[in-house]
Design an enzyme around this catalytic site. Structure first.
Site, PDB file in Angstrom:
ATOM      1  N   GLU A 189       0.824  -1.206   0.000  1.00  0.00           N
ATOM      2  CA  GLU A 189       0.000   0.000   0.000  1.00  0.00           C
ATOM      3  C   GLU A 189       0.865   1.265   0.000  1.00  0.00           C
ATOM      4  O   GLU A 189       0.561   2.255   0.671  1.00  0.00           O
ATOM      5  CB  GLU A 189      -0.955  -0.005   1.194  1.00  0.00           C
ATOM      6  CG  GLU A 189      -1.973  -1.130   1.109  1.00  0.00           C
ATOM      7  CD  GLU A 189      -2.864  -1.212   2.337  1.00  0.00           C
ATOM      8  OE1 GLU A 189      -2.468  -0.696   3.389  1.00  0.00           O
ATOM      9  OE2 GLU A 189      -3.939  -1.794   2.241  1.00  0.00           O
ATOM     10  N   GLU A 268      -6.070  -7.924  -1.148  1.00  0.00           N
ATOM     11  CA  GLU A 268      -6.650  -7.917   0.193  1.00  0.00           C
ATOM     12  C   GLU A 268      -8.157  -7.733   0.051  1.00  0.00           C
ATOM     13  O   GLU A 268      -8.631  -6.612  -0.126  1.00  0.00           O
ATOM     14  CB  GLU A 268      -6.072  -6.797   1.057  1.00  0.00           C
ATOM     15  CG  GLU A 268      -4.630  -6.996   1.430  1.00  0.00           C
ATOM     16  CD  GLU A 268      -4.131  -5.901   2.358  1.00  0.00           C
ATOM     17  OE1 GLU A 268      -4.970  -5.160   2.911  1.00  0.00           O
ATOM     18  OE2 GLU A 268      -2.911  -5.786   2.517  1.00  0.00           O
TER      19      GLU A 268
END
Length: 614
Positions: A189, A268
């Site tokens: 991320e 995710e």
């Protein structure tokens, strides 16, 4: 994982062979060497391959239960398992490495392969994951000119050193060497943190230098500039993290990829959420809603379910979120996942298996473990000792002109106690400057006030009662370093700048570093301890047959629990977690020793070990 993009996942896949949405066949991979490639789709041995993965973090599960959790993932229809790799656990001190016990990553990967799963490794030095400091070692803050997650020479040099010890242990477990590892993740991320693509290129180059041969991926949210910031398309496949609006978010990823067709993957898939201390309730996502989003994902692409099994934040390794206020994560990382913290199937597990059955045949699995729950009843403390008596037993003493952060004393976790002479009887105004995260103030070793998070730095009026000398003490607890976004740059704990008394910085401090990692040095007695003092309570109990149990701490305030020298984690009466999970493999047949550190001075001499979780 982050507050905005919370899930960070490692995908592991097993021995499953060619599985496609068209054939709906479930096959085990042959033992011959294979290849895994990324073109317009994922290809295993040149056949299209749909990744159906679930996240299990080996460092959040006792090793004796790794196989059980992996078997249950396989039985749900998954073909891969994903895991993060926490740098701060594998290099707890500079140049000191640990790859044993709960940190035996190689054995975890090999166990996944034996079960029949492929593996996705998220090898970024930063993992987020609601883990302490996002997986970064606390001691990085002691290195001059350090700038984490950046094209910074000191940072990349320490990453290079770490990778030189990590990769030789796992490089031969990649699929092109007949292992199960099919993908590795470059960063986590990063697009929500920065846009330094030179850093991403250098990190990818380090992975290749140290032996990564399988394809690389990145994982970012599909919002704003995140994909643009965090992606280097020529080096790594972009994937997305999200938990809803899958069709819409896949459209964003497809558009980002442009005219070149690439496989779509949710790295995710957030099927639940984490809990923080003080949350009003355990966060849940209805099974039917999560299952519908799962189906939307599998209809167009591949998936890694975050989490399949959350596990436990043992010890002091929970991270914290700071979005205007500090939110330390609970010891339980249950995550409302398909498997509970203690490994039981939930309605979400059944709903997910039903969805997956439309894409692959579900295997028939005989579980190798028969895990039982046990109740060991109510235990009464057979000894106690207060913190002041314990200081020379378990603390490291320093004399300093002024308070300093715990990192200055080569301490990463736990508590730090500061004490100074405060003079004769009078009213004083006390202010802690640069303190984190929770501070208790004592006069003559009796609790007077507690400050936490945004309260820290407020003036506290205290009374010094003795006409002669009085002592002012401050016990500061590291509640878990923030694991996400801008606060990563300021995560020193303890008292960084000083203590002001009546407007002036006070000097000449006795300081005890208290990492709480040598409780075997404690001596306990039957003598009563004073009220409103931090106290260690000692319990013993006998085990004839070991089973999972749950520690009910009703009536206690705040602290942590250790079983047979192993730190189970924190408890706090503000909830939402009410009981601590104690896995059976941590128990001994025969006598067991349990220690409770109660920082709030609650005089409670009993705990209950029950077979009923909450």
């Amino acid at each position: 994982m982050s507050l905005i993009i919370p899930f960070c996942i490692y995908v592991s896949t097993g021995f499953f062979g060619t599985m496609t949405i068209i054939e709906k066949k479930f096959q085990r991979r042959s033992t011959s060497m294979s290849n895994f490639t990324i073109r317009d789709d994922f290809y295993l041995d040149d056949q299209p391959f749909k990744i159906i993965s679930g996240a299990i973090h080996y460092f959040r599960v006792v090793p004796a239960y790794w196989r059980d959790r992996l078997e249950k993932l396989w039985a749900m229809g998954a073909n891969t398992v994903e895991t993060y790799v926490p740098w701060n656990m594998h290099e707890p001190q500079p140049k000191q490495y640990n790859f044993s016990g709960m940190l035996d990553l190689r054995t975890f990967i090999q166990t996944a392969q034996e079960v029949g799963l492929y593996v996705i490794l998220r090898l970024s030095p930063y993992i987020c994951a609601e883990w302490e400091f996002g997986g970064l070692p606390w001691w990085l803050q002691n290195i001059p000119e350090m700038k984490i997650r950046a094209n910074n020479q000191p940072y990349l040099a320490t990453v290079n050193r770490y990778y030189a010890h990590l990769f030789p242990r796992i490089a031969d477990l990649q699929i092109d060497q007949d292992g199960p590892v099919i993908l590795c993740q470059v960063e986590n991320e990063f697009g929500s943190f920065g846009n330094d693509q030179n850093y991403l290129r250098k990190l990818a180059a380090l992975m290749r230098k140290h032996g990564v041969t399988v394809p690389l991926v990145t994982a970012d949210g599909p919002w704003g500039d995140m994909l643009t910031n965090g992606t280097v398309p020529e080096l790594a496949l972009p994937t997305i993290n999200c938990g809803s609006k899958i069709k819409e978010n896949f459209a964003v990823l497809r558009s980002f990829n442009g005219t070149k067709k690439k496989p779509l993957m949710v790295m995710e898939f957030w099927d639940g959420w984490f809990d923080a201390w003080g949350d009003g309730q355990h966060h849940t996502t209805p099974a039917e809603i999560a299952a519908a989003e799962l189906n939307d994902t599998l209809a167009e692409g591949s998936i890694n379910i975050y989490m399949f099994h959350g596990g436990t934040n043992f010890g002091f390794h929970n991270g914290s979120v700071n979005n205007d206020r500090l939110q330390p994560i609970t010891t339980s990382y249950d995550y409302d996942a398909p498997l509970t913290e203690w490994g039981e199937e939930t309605p979400k597990y059944t709903a997910f298996r039903d969805v997956i059955s439309h894409y692959v045949d579900i295997p028939t699995v005989s579980l190798s473990a028969d895990i039982q729950k046990k109740s060991y009843g109510t235990l009464r403390s057979d000894g106690q000792t207060d913190l002041w008596t314990a200081l020379p037993m378990i603390g490291t003493h320093h004399e300093c002109p002024y308070p300093r952060s715990m990192e200055n004393f080569d301490q990463g976790y736990g508590y730090t106690y500061y004490e100074t002479r405060a003079g004769a009887s009078r009213e004083i105004d006390v202010r802690l400057v640069g303190a984190a995260d929770r501070a208790q103030m004592f006069v003559n070793r009796t609790l007077q006030a507690t400050q936490y998070d945004r309260q820290l730095g407020q003036r506290e009026k205290l009374t010094l009662p003795n006409p002669g000398e009085n002592r002012l003490g401050v016990l500061v607890e590291n509640m878990g370093r923030v694991d996400y976004s801008a606060p990563l740059y300021s995560q020193r704990k303890g008292i960084r700048d000083g203590v002001m008394v009546n407007g002036a910085f006070y000097s000449q401090w006795d300081i005890w570093a208290l990492p709480m990692d040598h409780l075997e040095r404690l001596h306990f007695s039957q003598a009563a301890v004073g009220a409103e003092q931090p106290v260690f309570y000692h319990f013993t109990f006998n085990v004839v047959e070991a089973g999972d149990t749950f520690i009910d701490l009703t009536g206690w305030g705040k602290g942590f629990v250790a079983i047979n020298g192993f730190n189970l984690g924190r408890y706090w009466d503000i909830g939402p977690q009410k009981r601590l999970y104690l896995p059976a493999p941590l128990l001994h047949l025969g006598q067991n020793e349990l220690i409770v550190f109660e920082s709030e001075g609650r005089r409670n001499a009993t705990i209950t070990l029950t077979d009923q979780p909450i």
